[in-house]
Every structure is written in structure tokens, then in C-alpha cells.
Design a protein around this motif. Structure first.
Motif, PDB file in Angstrom:
ATOM      1  N   LYS A  79       6.758  -5.362   7.392  1.00 51.42           N
ATOM      2  CA  LYS A  79       6.343  -4.652   6.191  1.00 51.42           C
ATOM      3  C   LYS A  79       7.595  -4.116   5.503  1.00 51.42           C
ATOM      4  CE  LYS A  79       2.871  -1.902   6.483  1.00 51.42           C
ATOM      5  NZ  LYS A  79       1.963  -0.809   6.886  1.00 51.42           N
ATOM      6  N   PHE A  80       7.729  -4.418   4.201  1.00 52.49           N
ATOM      7  CA  PHE A  80       8.900  -4.020   3.428  1.00 52.49           C
ATOM      8  C   PHE A  80       8.542  -2.948   2.407  1.00 52.49           C
ATOM      9  CE2 PHE A  80      10.242  -8.050   5.044  1.00 52.49           C
ATOM     10  CZ  PHE A  80      11.626  -8.010   5.093  1.00 52.49           C
ATOM     11  N   LEU A 104      11.884  -9.338  -5.827  1.00 55.09           N
ATOM     12  CA  LEU A 104      11.257 -10.611  -6.186  1.00 55.09           C
ATOM     13  C   LEU A 104      11.589 -11.699  -5.165  1.00 55.09           C
ATOM     14  CD1 LEU A 104      11.751 -10.547 -10.060  1.00 55.09           C
ATOM     15  CD2 LEU A 104       9.696  -9.982  -8.753  1.00 55.09           C
ATOM     16  N   ALA A 105      12.822 -11.714  -4.673  1.00 60.65           N
ATOM     17  CA  ALA A 105      13.211 -12.701  -3.663  1.00 60.65           C
ATOM     18  C   ALA A 105      12.448 -12.474  -2.358  1.00 60.65           C
ATOM     19  CB  ALA A 105      14.714 -12.635  -3.420  1.00 60.65           C
ATOM     20  N   THR A 106      12.287 -11.239  -1.968  1.00 61.44           N
ATOM     21  CA  THR A 106      11.581 -10.906  -0.726  1.00 61.44           C
ATOM     22  C   THR A 106      10.101 -11.278  -0.811  1.00 61.44           C
ATOM     23  OG1 THR A 106      13.132  -9.112  -0.307  1.00 61.44           O
ATOM     24  CG2 THR A 106      11.067  -9.052   0.915  1.00 61.44           C
ATOM     25  N   SER A 107       9.550 -11.240  -2.004  1.00 54.15           N
ATOM     26  CA  SER A 107       8.128 -11.567  -2.160  1.00 54.15           C
ATOM     27  C   SER A 107       7.830 -13.016  -1.778  1.00 54.15           C
ATOM     28  CB  SER A 107       7.658 -11.285  -3.585  1.00 54.15           C
ATOM     29  OG  SER A 107       8.194 -12.239  -4.486  1.00 54.15           O
ATOM     30  N   THR A 149       7.304 -12.591   2.321  1.00 54.13           N
ATOM     31  CA  THR A 149       6.231 -11.774   2.887  1.00 54.13           C
ATOM     32  C   THR A 149       5.314 -11.276   1.783  1.00 54.13           C
ATOM     33  OG1 THR A 149       5.697  -9.873   4.275  1.00 54.13           O
ATOM     34  CG2 THR A 149       7.592  -9.637   2.813  1.00 54.13           C
ATOM     35  N   GLU A 150       4.089 -10.971   2.162  1.00 54.55           N
ATOM     36  CA  GLU A 150       3.134 -10.427   1.202  1.00 54.55           C
ATOM     37  C   GLU A 150       2.952  -8.927   1.366  1.00 54.55           C
ATOM     38  OE1 GLU A 150      -0.501 -12.580   1.502  1.00 54.55           O
ATOM     39  OE2 GLU A 150       0.442 -14.497   1.045  1.00 54.55           O
ATOM     40  N   ASP A 151       3.538  -8.369   2.412  1.00 56.95           N
ATOM     41  CA  ASP A 151       3.334  -6.948   2.698  1.00 56.95           C
ATOM     42  C   ASP A 151       4.504  -6.129   2.154  1.00 56.95           C
ATOM     43  OD1 ASP A 151       2.226  -4.628   3.562  1.00 56.95           O
ATOM     44  OD2 ASP A 151       1.978  -5.284   5.637  1.00 56.95           O
ATOM     45  N   ILE A 152       4.466  -5.894   0.842  1.00 55.02           N
ATOM     46  CA  ILE A 152       5.531  -5.179   0.142  1.00 55.02           C
ATOM     47  C   ILE A 152       4.923  -4.033  -0.652  1.00 55.02           C
ATOM     48  CG2 ILE A 152       7.281  -5.329  -1.670  1.00 55.02           C
ATOM     49  CD1 ILE A 152       7.631  -8.263  -0.981  1.00 55.02           C
ATOM     50  N   SER A 153       5.581  -2.881  -0.578  1.00 51.10           N
ATOM     51  CA  SER A 153       5.228  -1.746  -1.431  1.00 51.10           C
ATOM     52  C   SER A 153       6.496  -1.294  -2.147  1.00 51.10           C
ATOM     53  CB  SER A 153       4.662  -0.591  -0.610  1.00 51.10           C
ATOM     54  OG  SER A 153       3.421  -0.940  -0.044  1.00 51.10           O
ATOM     55  N   VAL A 154       6.308  -0.723  -3.324  1.00 51.39           N
ATOM     56  CA  VAL A 154       7.440  -0.290  -4.133  1.00 51.39           C
ATOM     57  C   VAL A 154       7.244   1.179  -4.481  1.00 51.39           C
ATOM     58  CG1 VAL A 154       8.846  -0.818  -6.154  1.00 51.39           C
ATOM     59  CG2 VAL A 154       7.456  -2.620  -5.126  1.00 51.39           C
ATOM     60  N   PHE A 155       8.313   1.957  -4.306  1.00 51.64           N
ATOM     61  CA  PHE A 155       8.266   3.399  -4.540  1.00 51.64           C
ATOM     62  C   PHE A 155       9.340   3.786  -5.552  1.00 51.64           C
ATOM     63  CE2 PHE A 155       6.692   2.519  -0.344  1.00 51.64           C
ATOM     64  CZ  PHE A 155       5.574   3.330  -0.226  1.00 51.64           C
ATOM     65  N   PHE A 156       8.973   4.652  -6.475  1.00 49.20           N
ATOM     66  CA  PHE A 156       9.913   5.158  -7.472  1.00 49.20           C
ATOM     67  C   PHE A 156       9.957   6.670  -7.323  1.00 49.20           C
ATOM     68  CE2 PHE A 156       8.403   1.129  -8.927  1.00 49.20           C
ATOM     69  CZ  PHE A 156       9.545   0.511  -9.435  1.00 49.20           C
ATOM     70  N   VAL A 189      10.911  -2.181   7.331  1.00 51.37           N
ATOM     71  CA  VAL A 189      12.167  -2.255   6.590  1.00 51.37           C
ATOM     72  C   VAL A 189      12.021  -1.416   5.331  1.00 51.37           C
ATOM     73  CG1 VAL A 189      13.806  -3.775   5.413  1.00 51.37           C
ATOM     74  CG2 VAL A 189      12.592  -4.594   7.442  1.00 51.37           C
ATOM     75  N   VAL A 190      12.972  -0.513   5.092  1.00 54.07           N
ATOM     76  CA  VAL A 190      13.004   0.287   3.865  1.00 54.07           C
ATOM     77  C   VAL A 190      14.345   0.039   3.194  1.00 54.07           C
ATOM     78  CG1 VAL A 190      12.923   2.613   2.879  1.00 54.07           C
ATOM     79  CG2 VAL A 190      11.486   2.053   4.863  1.00 54.07           C
TER      80      VAL A 190
END
Length: 119
Positions: free
Chosen positions: A3-4, A26-29, A32-39, A115-116
Motif C-alpha cells: 500500500k502506497f 502516476l508511474a506507481t499507479s 499497484t492499485e492501492d494508492i492514497s494521496v494526502f495534501f 510505503v509513504v
């Protein structure tokens, strides 16, 4: 599968961090499909609509955030506390749909990732 989490903390256009983070996201996508993005922190400004980077001769990469749903990246979070500290309304216009949550909720969510990556 790992999970990223991608965490954006810097202002847009002041350095290459945001653009490089978006490229990595975008490259990591593709892997894997398990990606979250935090701002959070100054990174909340990355998603503000109607920026004019051409005025400082910078490339407009912010509009590329609009393609995240096409890459099946739909877990996007903005820190409510960071918005309040910067006087930005939770109801501002964002370039992509995002969920506004507290810093405590972000901390809890980040603890679930393998992974963060911070940009």
C-alpha cells in the motif's frame, strides 16, 4: 501487494517537488492499485484551481492532477487543519475531487501504509 501513500507538503511552483511527486504517483499507479494521496501543510495549495504559473514562467503541472481518477486514484485527502492555518476554505474549488479530513485522521490513515513517499 504493498500500500502506497503519497504525501504532498510543499507549495506548488516554488520547486520541483510537486511535479516530481505527481510523476512518481502516476508511474506507481502502473504497479499497484492501492494508492492514497494526502495534501497537508503547504501542499494543500497543490490542488487549488485557477493558478497562473505561466506568470512566473513555471510549467502548469497542476492541471495534471485532474487525470488521477483515470488512473484509478480516487483516495485523495486534504488536511482540514492545514487549510484553516492558511485561511483557505474547505469549499474552495479544487482541480480534483478530494475529501477534507483532520490531521488526526490523516495520521491514523498513514499508519496503515507500507510505503509513504513525501514530496
Amino acid at each position: 501487494m504493498k500500500k502506497f501513500a503519497f504525501v504532498f507538503t510543499s507549495m506548488p511552483h516554488g520547486n520541483n517537488s510537486g511535479r516530481e511527486g505527481l510523476d512518481a504517483l502516476l508511474a506507481t499507479s502502473a504497479l499497484t492499485e492501492d494508492i492514497s494521496v494526502f495534501f497537508l501543510s503547504d501542499g494543500v495549495c497543490q490542488l487549488l484551481a485557477h493558478q497562473s504559473p505561466q506568470e512566473i514562467l513555471a510549467r502548469d503541472y497542476i492541471s495534471t492532477f485532474k487525470v488521477l481518477p483515470l488512473y484509478d486514484i480516487d483516495k485523495i485527502y486534504i488536511c482540514a487543519d492545514s487549510l484553516a492555518e492558511r485561511g483557505i476554505s474547505e469549499h474552495s474549488e479544487w482541480v480534483v475531487e478530494a475529501t477534507v479530513i483532520s490531521s488526526t485522521q490523516i495520521r491514523d490513515k498513514l499508519s496503515d501504509f507500507d510505503v509513504v513517499l513525501k514530496f
